[in-house]
Enzyme design. Structure first.
Site, short mmCIF file in Angstrom:
data_model
loop_
_atom_site.label_atom_id
_atom_site.label_comp_id
_atom_site.label_asym_id
_atom_site.label_seq_id
_atom_site.Cartn_x
_atom_site.Cartn_y
_atom_site.Cartn_z
N ASP A 65 5.12 -4.65 -1.46
CA ASP A 65 5.51 -3.26 -1.71
C ASP A 65 4.45 -2.53 -2.51
O ASP A 65 4.08 -1.41 -2.19
CB ASP A 65 6.82 -3.23 -2.51
N ASP B 170 14.99 -3.97 5.70
CA ASP B 170 15.22 -5.36 5.37
C ASP B 170 16.63 -5.65 5.82
O ASP B 170 17.47 -4.76 5.87
CB ASP B 170 15.08 -5.50 3.85
N ARG C 7 4.75 -8.13 8.07
CA ARG C 7 5.58 -6.92 8.10
C ARG C 7 4.78 -5.69 8.46
O ARG C 7 5.33 -4.73 8.99
CB ARG C 7 6.23 -6.72 6.73
N ARG D 98 -15.78 8.30 15.68
CA ARG D 98 -14.98 9.32 15.01
C ARG D 98 -15.48 10.72 15.33
O ARG D 98 -16.67 10.98 15.26
CB ARG D 98 -15.07 9.13 13.50
#
Lengths: 667, 719
Positions: A577, A488, A472, A370
């Site tokens: 979700d 969806d 997903r 990083r």
């Protein structure tokens, strides 16, 4: 020639001469005011023969080099290159194995172990690990407890102690201890930890105390850390009795546990005061460290000059003057940085341990680790995975610092549980957007995908899913843009809606931009989190069945969440979700963005209760999710918003011809 | 008139009437007087103007004339360096004292020639580089010639290269310096430390507490936070001009080694790499068969092929910087100059200026043990990052390596930052190349934070004499639940504000501030009376905003505290015909500004407007009595890099009764003036900071089919 004329002539002449002599003696200094430049009147001489000086560097005279080859490193002189064997880390990935000492595990050890289990660093056997963690026992002071097996002189070992430990210098092992003395600290090899209080939370932790960016006018300037813990604030700005001429004013002493409420916190340099440091950080009180004799936590990666002031203890009055005269802009940024650092690295044991490991992981990565910006600006290194991209411009957070802006195209990712008519229509709608770069179908249905797909102007690809909800959010290589429109098969959108939502996303690339939202609330009566399904004035979550978000969150979802959370989602797809919203909110600390959705009226509970797949289930289940995930996270990151972003002329009584997103208003 | 005419006749007549002999005499005399006068005049002016130029005061003499100082054989020797030294233990900070400019004062000892008892010189007096270094310090702001006021002392004894030094005598010379005092606050510069056979990594001259700016420190000798690690200056930096090569432009070799003195074992490793990767690796060595007169320093050979050095470095993507007898190598400077990414192979080497420079951005550090894996390590670095590193390498050279002066000033800056930490230079200032500094934005309110609603906002009403309208505004605004204070800025110096009893009675404190001058910028002054972070700037004639609209505006500000949150939006457009910016008040689909007739913003922007507004914008606004809102929009957008937020459908403030498109009712000259403002401000800012967006903020359920009485902000929607 008349006499008077000659006389006057001579007179004039002598006056001239006199004037000349006079001016010669007392040169008219008025002419050009002599400006003796202070400090420059002498300077360094311009040597007349400077051109003949020889260079210090005579390559011919350099001896034929005969460097000694590597010496066997001694413990006290270990450096990263010499004492750590990176080749043991396969694929440059840090895997750790914990050697817990025999006998009853101390509380501190148990907490460290808890924070590691299930994390991406965890190795099940010593063979696959490239770093061995040794937790020295705290019970008997002085003795180090038995050395673990595979000790190997301490090579590739990390001795981790959350408290200043008496026995830490062991062979070639790295040492991570709280507030190490700067005399024995080996920069670039050891890791300095913060001095954590006994009751530090394991996960999540209390967020920073700061509620506003700038200090309250008239706020106390200084709090001074007391010898025996606690803080002392003064009404006047002079904290030292013996240094001040004026009366120091009424004092107020605060007991040990309360946090200081002042703009600056003076912390003396001795090691025992190190515990005050974290308190100041949490309180958003800018730490002023007076010649610290200990190494600041994670000093290898954290730029402390952005959050604290390290001053000389011998000049207290000068420090005081400097603090009083400090520019508001500097105070503002220092204050905010304390809060960012506290929440990013210090608020829980888990964060401290993970930060330690990430520092070592960064060393292993070397050049591809990083950059400093990732460590020192929100959301912080634990949430910024450099494996995602080597360019900071690809991340959602650094556009401002990089002077870049998000790309102007997106990929549509359509999750298909059941094939059918709606899918074809959805593809047409999405392909109709001029910003759409590609359409990806994530096929999760039992039946095989059709052979033929409708003709679209944009490329279309099918990804075979594993029929798991976590699919997903897998960072598929096919996704070619940074913006993702997650859909969806049952989502019903118009092209206009998609275009507008994407335009909004470009202004908020780090947030989720969703059409359908839900709110969470604290159910006082039952002592649990609740979840509102009906339309509300506020929202805190966006459904991922119709939302724009950054591709980076796929990487974060897959690589930073613990295994337990991902399994939870696979077992209860309805939680996906909630989990995604928790994740994004942890990163942004802000609510998602809501954009208008035309169908809202027809189906007040849209997209729910149709077919299988990961979509909000009836309320009790979703509520379970929230509480479950909140416990796992250790805190509630969700933030509520009362704002919806509409097109500028949305539903205004002006001619439709003027409106760019007119079909948004069609019922 | 008359007199002058007379004079004109008489004047010239004076000389012709004299005898020729006399005439000649007088003319000569006159010329001498005239010449003398001119000469005096010239002397009056000339010498001073020389003196005031930079090097007038400094003496000009030869180095051979410097005083000779004899060091008795028994004169004291300082102790060896104390490894535990830190700024707070070994540095006498009292000498630096409080300094309004936060600059340390540096004194340079005068140059002496030191000889031992037998009259043999201790060393050559001074090298070219050390002379340049002292000159650079003397010409800088740090320099003082007053030894009693100095905080840092730089001996003029040249220890840049340890090789020609007589260690013991040099130490004795240091010890007899007038303010030596165990070396406290003394700074020595050394680039080539150590000597055969074991080559210490720090200067061997005993120096007690003196700080060492050394090239080639290792972790064992470097006192973190006390010493300064500096580069080994490469004389080629001044001799050879290498034009900057665009990062990412093709380079022939992937990896190149150009050093001449490499340990045979390492050379074997390198040649093995070359054998394996053929064309992409080039290992150079010194040339053995050069003809006479060719500078061997500037040539390198591979087998029988001759390459120009350092030009050949520009042909490589990565260049090896391998340690020799010493850790610090001058080749590092050449490599950076060529924009080649250095691959540093020197275990435990402290890279130059590592206290402030982020070498990860410009170099690859490979452990000596891993030399044989070097190629694959480098291959894993993506092209984009390589380009970034090349740019960074070149920038480091330009800023900190290219001259002795750059090295000296960077060293002093580092020490200065330790002594005045509150004025220290930031990471970005040290490390970001100018191109990044120019484009990057650092938002002053970067912390994602939603301030608590309880804090409320302060309304600031700027008024001149419209008392009646003002009172209506006060009454209306006071209905907003989150209002916590009302501040009236009375901008009329000729009239007193109404008596206290006449003001409307409201539930929050009301304060009146009288201004000294009728200026528009008074509305953006950071008054002490503002206690909340949120400020609502509101004109004294804005009475049409509903309480719901204002309260919602405040809620939106809470979610976007770093932005301007306003009601009517405006747009800037590029006029292609006129080739300049144009102000647009039509009802368009886009906004880039909000009017500050009523707008919420963070009070910090008041501070910025008053004290940090670039150029003469503030005066321009006060002189034109217009565009203060555009100036504020520019300022906020420029400093945060973000767009404004327009809330609610509200399109205009004035004349709520007229429904015509407000562009028609606006005065054309007003529009022209506003466009002029945009062009003026854009030229002052040097860029167009405004951001165009297509969205506005409405309440979540705005115009949704939902019972109005259940909505949080029902009374929103008028234009």
């Amino acid at each position: 020639m008349p006499l008077w004329r000659r006389k006057s002539f001579w007179l004039a002449l002598s006056v001239f001469w006199l004037l000349l002599i006079f001016l010669g003696l007392f040169p008219l200094r008025l002419a050009v005011p002599p400006r003796p430049l202070p400090g420059r009147s002498q300077g360094w001489p311009r040597w007349l023969d400077a051109a003949f000086l020889r260079s210090f560097f005579q390559p011919e005279a350099l001896p034929e080099d005969g460097p000694q080859l590597r010496q066997a490193p001694r413990g006290s002189s270990c450096t990263w290159g010499a004492c750590f064997d990176t080749s043991k880390c396969k694929g440059n990935l840090l895997k750790i194995f914990v050697h817990s000492s025999a006998g009853p595990t101390a509380e501190a050890h148990r907490r460290i172990l808890d924070s590691l289990e299930g994390s991406r660093y965890y190795a099940l056997s010593p063979a696959e690990a490239c770093l061995h963690l040794f937790l020295p026992s705290q019970d008997h002071r002085g003795a180090c407890g038995p050395l673990p097996p595979y000790w190997n002189g301490g090579r590739n070992h990390l001795v981790l102690s959350l408290y200043p430990a008496p026995c830490t210098r062991l062979g070639q092992a790295m040492v991570a201890e709280a507030s190490p003395s700067s005399d024995i600290f080996r920069p670039g090899f050891d890791v300095a930890l913060p001095y954590l209080p006994e009751a530090h939370p394991l996960r999540g932790g209390v967020p920073g105390q700061l509620r506003q960016h700038s200090p309250q006018p008239g706020a106390t300037l200084l709090a001074v850390a007391e010898e025996k813990g606690g803080w002392r604030t003064h009404a006047s700005a002079c904290p030292w009795d013996r240094h001040c001429e004026q009366d120091p004013g009424p004092q107020q002493t605060h007991p040990g546990e309360t946090l200081p409420n002042a703009t600056f916190c003076l912390i003396p340099g001795h090691r025992s005061a190190a515990s005050c440091f974290l308190q100041a950080l949490q309180a958003g009180c800018i730490p002023v460290l007076l010649s610290p004799r200990w190494e600041l936590p994670f000093s290898e990666v954290i730029d402390w000059t952005k959050a604290a002031i390290i001053a000389d203890e011998r000049l207290p009055l000068q420090v005081l003057t400097a603090l009083r005269e400090m520019l508001p802009s500097r105070i503002l940024s220092l204050r905010q940085q304390t809060q960012f650092l506290w929440t990013a690295y210090f608020s829980s044991v888990e964060k401290v341990v993970h930060t330690t490991l990430e520092i070592i992981q960064d060393r292993i990565w070397g050049a591809s680790g990083r950059p400093s910006l990732m460590w020192n600006s929100p959301p912080g290194a634990l949430l910024a995975l450099p494996t995602f991209s080597t360019s900071l411009k690809d991340f959602p957070f650094y556009h401002l610092q990089q002077g870049s802006s998000p790309e102007s195209s997106f990929s549509a990712l359509i999750w298909v549980g059941v094939s059918g008519e709606p899918l074809l229509k959805l593809i047409q709608v999405v392909a109709g957007s001029r910003h759409c770069a590609q359409i990806l179908i994530l096929w999760s249905s039992e039946e095989p995908p059709p052979d033929r797909w409708p003709e679209t102007t944009v490329p279309l690809a099918v990804i075979e899913g594993h029929r798991k909800a976590s699919d997903r959010f897998f960072p598929y290589d096919n996704i070619s843009t940074n913006a993702i429109l997650s859909l969806d098969v049952h989502s019903t959108l118009s092209t206009s809606e998609v275009d507008f939502a994407f335009a909004v996303w470009q202004s908020f690339p780090e947030r989720m931009v969703g059409f359908l939202t839900r709110n969470h609330f604290w159910n006082e009566a039952q002592g649990v989190w609740g979840y509102s399904t009906e339309l509300a004035n506020e929202f805190s979550m966006a459904f991922t069945t119709a939302a724009f978000y950054h591709r980076y969150y796929h990487t974060l979802f897959t690589h930073s969440l613990t295994k337990a959370l991902r399994t939870l989602v696979d077992d209860t797809p309805a939680c996906v979700d909630v989990l995604m919203n928790f994740l994004v909110a942890t990163v942004t600390r802000l609510p998602p963005i809501k954009v208008p959705y035309g169908r809202q009226r027809q189906d007040a509970a849209p997209l729910v209760a149709e077919g299988p797949g990961p979509r909000p289930e009836p309320q009790p289940l979703a509520q379970d999710c929230i509480n479950h995930v909140a416990t796992r996270f250790g805190h509630m990151p969700l933030v509520s918003s009362r704002v919806r972003m509409d097109p500028v002329l949305f539903k205004d009584p002006v001619s439709v011809q003027r409106k760019k997103y007119r079909s948004l208003e069609k019922p | 008139m008359c007199a002058s005419v007379k004079y004109n006749i008489r004047g010239p007549a004076l000389i012709p009437r004299m005898k020729t002999k006399h005439r000649f005499y007088y003319v000569t005399l006159f010329s001498i007087v005239l010449l003398g006068l001119i000469a005096t005049g010239v002397f009056q002016f000339w010498p001073h103007s020389i003196e005031s130029s930079s090097d007038g005061g400094v003496e000009k003499r030869s180095i051979r004339e410097v005083p000779v100082v004899r060091l008795p054989a028994a004169s004291p020797i300082p102790e060896r360096g104390d490894l535990s030294c830190r700024m707070h233990t070994c540095f006498d900070v009292y000498r630096c004292g409080f300094n309004p400019k936060n600059k340390i004062k540096v004194y340079i000892y005068p140059l002496n020639k030191y000889v031992d008892d037998a009259g043999v010189p201790v060393s050559s007096t001074i090298s070219r580089e050390y002379n340049q270094l002292l000159m650079a310090i003397a010409d800088s702001d740090y320099y003082t010639d007053d030894i009693s006021r100095a905080c840092l002392f730089v001996p003029s004894i040249d220890v840049l290269n340890q090789n020609p030094l007589r260690i013991k005598e040099t130490a004795q010379a240091l010890a007899q310096l007038s303010r030596w005092d165990r070396g406290t606050n003394h700074l020595l510069f050394n680039m080539l430390p150590g000597g055969p056979p074991d080559y210490n990594t720090a200067l061997d001259v005993p120096r007690d507490r003196a700080l060492l700016a050394g090239g080639g420190f290792s972790t064992w000798t470097y006192r973190q936070g006390y010493d300064v690690s500096i580069p080994v200056f490469s004389p080629l930096s001044t001799e050879v001009v290498l034009p900057e090569k665009a990062p990412g432009s093709p380079r022939r070799y992937f990896l190149l080694s150009s050093q001449m003195a490499i340990h045979p074992e390492y050379r074997e490793d390198l040649e093995a790499l070359q054998a394996k990767h053929k064309e992409s690796v080039l290992v150079l060595d010194k040339c053995t068969n050069l003809s006479e007169g060719v500078l061997s320093v500037r040539k390198r050979c591979h087998q029988h092929q001759v390459f120009d050095y350092p030009q050949v470095l520009q042909e490589a993507t990565f260049c090896v910087v391998l340690r020799g007898a010493r850790l610090g190598q001058a080749v590092l400077s050449d490599v950076l100059q060529a924009g080649c990414v250095p691959v540093v192979i020197a275990d435990s080497y402290i890279l130059p200026f590592s206290e402030v420079l982020d070498w990860k951005r410009a170099s690859v550090v490979v452990p000596e043990e891993k030399m044989s894996d070097m190629y694959s390590i480098l291959q894993n670095i993506p092209q984009r990052q390589i380009e970034e590193m090349q740019r960074q390498a070149r920038w480091f050279w330009e800023a900190y390596f290219q001259s002795i002066k750059a090295i000296a000033l960077a060293t002093l800056q580092i020490i200065n930052d330790r002594i005045y930490p509150y004025a220290a230079i930031s990471y970005e200032e040290w490390n970001d190349p100018p191109s990044v500094k120019w484009t990057s934005v650092s938002n002053p309110l970067f912390l994602p934070l939603i301030p608590p609603q309880s804090q409320g906002f302060t309304a600031i009403v700027l008024t001149y004499d419209r008392v009646e309208s003002l009172f209506r505004v006060i009454t209306e605004v006071s209905k907003v639940p989150s209002l916590s204070k009302l501040l009236v800025v009375w901008n009329n110096q000729n009239k007193n504000p109404p008596e206290e009893s006449l003001w409307p009675k409201i539930r929050v404190p009301l304060k009146v501030v009288r201004t000294a001058e009728n200026k528009l910028s008074n509305r953006f002054f950071p008054y002490d009376e503002i206690e909340t972070e949120a400020v609502l700037a509101i004109d004294d004639d804005i009475i049409m905003l509903t309480s719901d609209e204002l309260q919602f505006g405040y809620e939106v500000w809470r979610e976007f505290p770093d932005r301007l949150v306003g009601y009517p939006g405006r747009l800037h457009l590029w006029d292609h015909e006129m080739n300049k910016w144009k102000y647009e008040s039509e009802w368009t689909n886009e906004v880039s500004m909000v009017l500050t007739g009523a707008a919420f913003y963070h009070k910090y922007f008041n501070y910025l407007y008053t004290y940090k507004m670039p150029g003469d914008i503030k005066n321009w606004v006060d002189a034109h009595m217009n565009c203060e809102d555009i100036a504020m929009n520019f300022l906020v957008a420029n400093v945060t890099g973000k767009a404004v937020i327009k809330v609610t459908p509200r399109k205009k403030f004035k004349c709520p009764e007229c429904t015509a498109i407000d562009g028609l009712s606006l005065d054309q000259t007003h529009m022209v003036e506003r466009s002029e403002c945009i062009n003026k401000f854009a030229s002052v800012f040097g860029t167009m900071p405004l951001k165009v967006v297509e969205h506005r903020a409405d309440p979540v359920l705005y115009k949704d089919d939902f019972p109005e009485k259940l909505k949080s902000f029902p009374n929103i929607g008028s234009l």
